[in-house]
Design a protein around this motif. Structure first.
Motif, PDB file in Angstrom:
ATOM      1  N   MET A   1       0.877  -1.168  -0.111  1.00  0.00           N
ATOM      2  CA  MET A   1      -0.085   0.112  -0.021  1.00  0.00           C
ATOM      3  C   MET A   1       0.848   1.192  -0.091  1.00  0.00           C
ATOM      4  SD  MET A   1      -2.820   1.084   2.836  1.00  0.00           S
ATOM      5  CE  MET A   1      -4.152   0.295   2.169  1.00  0.00           C
ATOM      6  N   GLN A   5      -2.934   5.430  -2.038  1.00  0.00           N
ATOM      7  CA  GLN A   5      -3.967   4.579  -1.823  1.00  0.00           C
ATOM      8  C   GLN A   5      -4.404   4.652  -0.139  1.00  0.00           C
ATOM      9  OE1 GLN A   5      -2.067   0.764  -2.542  1.00  0.00           O
ATOM     10  NE2 GLN A   5      -3.061   0.830  -4.533  1.00  0.00           N
ATOM     11  N   SER A   9      -8.142   5.988   0.987  1.00  0.00           N
ATOM     12  CA  SER A   9      -9.045   5.086   1.833  1.00  0.00           C
ATOM     13  C   SER A   9      -9.314   5.792   3.083  1.00  0.00           C
ATOM     14  CB  SER A   9      -8.155   3.879   2.185  1.00  0.00           C
ATOM     15  OG  SER A   9      -7.171   4.017   2.623  1.00  0.00           O
ATOM     16  N   ALA A  12     -12.101   7.971   1.937  1.00  0.00           N
ATOM     17  CA  ALA A  12     -13.307   7.492   1.937  1.00  0.00           C
ATOM     18  C   ALA A  12     -13.899   7.074   3.204  1.00  0.00           C
ATOM     19  CB  ALA A  12     -12.961   6.210   1.201  1.00  0.00           C
ATOM     20  N   VAL A  13     -13.003   6.606   4.065  1.00  0.00           N
ATOM     21  CA  VAL A  13     -13.581   6.252   5.570  1.00  0.00           C
ATOM     22  C   VAL A  13     -14.237   7.513   6.235  1.00  0.00           C
ATOM     23  CG1 VAL A  13     -13.191   5.446   7.968  1.00  0.00           C
ATOM     24  CG2 VAL A  13     -12.247   4.188   5.953  1.00  0.00           C
TER      25      VAL A  13
END
Length: 109
Positions: A1, A5, A9, A12-13
């Protein structure tokens, strides 16, 4: 990762968490009626009687119907008030030159 990325993420969370909070608030406010929401009032029931301060520092009550048996508190006069701590710019420089004050930065001009 990699970092891209990971940051995507994490964003997005966060967006999902924020969206769930907004939806929860909308569902919770839907259950309350409009009449219940407007019933919150803050009421203060204290009553203060105004007092007039005479030129000699004594307080004279303006209330005409004061309660019998209730004595007012005595105030202690400290005399006339004078300003403390304020100096002019000329006095400030003279205090700095005589090393009576400590300054940490140069004065910008």
């Amino acid at each position: 990762m990699n970092w891209t990325q990971f940051l995507l993420s994490l964003a997005a969370v966060y967006c999902l968490y924020y969206l769930l909070n907004v939806l929860f608030d909308l569902l919770r406010s839907r259950g309350q009626s409009a009449s219940e929401a407007g019933q919150e009032e803050l009421i203060f029931s204290e009553e203060h009687q105004p007092t007039q301060i005479n030129s000699d520092g004594t307080a004279a009550s303006l209330a005409k119907d004061s309660a019998p048996g209730v004595e007012g508190r005595q105030s202690i006069s400290s005399g006339q008030l004078q300003s403390t701590g304020g100096v002019s710019l000329k006095q400030l420089f003279s205090l700095a030159q005589s090393d009576l004050i400590e300054y940490t930065k140069a004065i910008p001009y």
